[in-house]
Motif scaffolding. Sequence first.
Motif, PDB file in Angstrom:
ATOM      1  N   PRO A  63      85.601  40.603  41.955  1.00 19.59           N
ATOM      2  CA  PRO A  63      84.768  41.691  41.429  1.00 19.59           C
ATOM      3  C   PRO A  63      85.273  43.080  41.803  1.00 19.59           C
ATOM      4  O   PRO A  63      85.167  44.016  41.004  1.00 19.59           O
ATOM      5  CB  PRO A  63      83.390  41.427  42.046  1.00 19.59           C
ATOM      6  N   ARG A 119      79.275  44.246  38.030  1.00 15.67           N
ATOM      7  CA  ARG A 119      77.900  43.741  38.098  1.00 15.67           C
ATOM      8  C   ARG A 119      77.749  42.442  37.323  1.00 15.67           C
ATOM      9  O   ARG A 119      77.064  41.517  37.757  1.00 15.67           O
ATOM     10  CB  ARG A 119      76.936  44.784  37.522  1.00 15.67           C
ATOM     11  N   LEU A 139      79.039  39.616  39.404  1.00 11.34           N
ATOM     12  CA  LEU A 139      78.099  39.249  40.469  1.00 11.34           C
ATOM     13  C   LEU A 139      76.883  38.525  39.903  1.00 11.34           C
ATOM     14  O   LEU A 139      76.382  37.569  40.497  1.00 11.34           O
ATOM     15  CB  LEU A 139      77.678  40.506  41.245  1.00 11.34           C
ATOM     16  N   ARG A 156      77.446  35.023  39.333  1.00 11.76           N
ATOM     17  CA  ARG A 156      77.442  34.254  40.583  1.00 11.76           C
ATOM     18  C   ARG A 156      76.032  34.055  41.121  1.00 11.76           C
ATOM     19  O   ARG A 156      75.851  33.433  42.160  1.00 11.76           O
ATOM     20  CB  ARG A 156      78.277  34.977  41.644  1.00 11.76           C
TER      21      ARG A 156
END
Length: 438
Positions: A215, A228, A231, A234
């Motif tokens: 990232p 973003r 993330l 994830r």
Amino acid sequence: MATGGVVLADANNFFASCEAVFHPELAGKPLVVLSNNDGCVVARSNEAKRLGIVNGTPWFMIRETAERDHVIARSSNYELYGSLSRRMMSILSTFLPDQEMYSIDECFMRSPWDTERTRQVCVDMRRAVLQGIGIPVSVGVAPTKTLAKITNHWAKRHETSHGVTLWHDLAQPDGGTGVLSSIPVEDIWGIGRRMARHLRGIGIRQAAQLRDSDPVAMRRRFSVQLERTILELRGFACIYDADGIGENIRNSALLCSRMFGEPVNSEETIAQAASVYAQYACRRLQRQHSLCTMVSAFCSSGNARSDIPSAAHGSVTLPDPSDDPVIIAAAARSALHGKIIPSVRYARAGVLLTGLVDADSFRTLPTLGADTDPGLGAALEQVSRRFGPMRVGIGCAAGIRGKGRASEEAGARWTMKRNMLSQRCTTRWDEMPTVRAS
DNA sequence: TCTGGGGTCCTAGGACCC
DNA sequence: TCTGGGGTCCTAGGACCC
């Protein structure tokens, strides 16, 4: 996952479904809804999708084929959609907290419950909307908004989900790698055509590959939004609602613009249009309890294939922040004054209100206010609220409705074409549906 | 002679979404 | 002939201030 997390409720084929609510004979038929001016396809029923009709296609290009295939077309009926949307949102909000209306047909909510109770609430909520207003809704649940978009999509595609999908189910047994490997990057929320091309250029083709990329490096190379998204894939939530929830949302600029039904080249006609658009924008301004400090107006020639584009624009700063349609319409007209070239055929115009401030923090003392009748704007608003928009207006005949449906927008030739408009069953007394029992 | 650096605000443009 | 109409967020660069 201890709690349900983010819940995304999204209506299926919303505009097409709305059209079918008061016309049950449309159910099961190929149906498309067209953009303003009956320009291009903006919504399709499942049957129309199956015929291979693509969103965004200009109607004139596929019209013949579509009519041969018995496709039914409707002009967009935003009054109807807006009204059904409000009812849908209101039903949804009784089931889960923290509703954030993301668009006319979808909202995010939060579930405080565990997985099984969340599942049950979503099933009940879906049934309530279907029974209450006849609109089918799909529900996706996940730890983040980006993953909720994916589960919602899944719910729409897979009949076995019965309209509700939880990330909890899809993520078994490999943490979601299998599912994310089947999703192309361009199908991820926040990844557009441009970014998808970049990603493919560096060998990232599926959501799983994007999730597993670095990232920090991706932020340096592309953007903070992409970081973003990674993330979120994830499972770490990092996309928040800017302004809190629900009705607290206020826009920071308001734009009202339209294509004309036919090209226009007189300054007076364009001024009429600017005046009407300014009044529409004012209503939105008042609804969110804001005042504006700057009024811009613009118009431009040509359509997608125009050879020499030509545009005019101008701005007026108001002496005091205002939501008065008299002042704002006058400002919009004067912003374009003297800038219209008679030889140009203008195809569209618009009014933009900026510098918005909270109305409550800007109460001008009566004697210091602008020199207009303070009652006029409020009176116009009251008439509009009671009798519908644009029954009364400022300055000239433009945009004012005649009597009855057929001639209602006859006051101006430049208003948009909506030749296949359905009835506005929920917002017009004279268009209420008739039901017969036999 | 020396010629900073951090902060804010505004605007335009790009990318994306529905 | 005919190709919505709204929005959002982010970034970069300039003006200005201390």
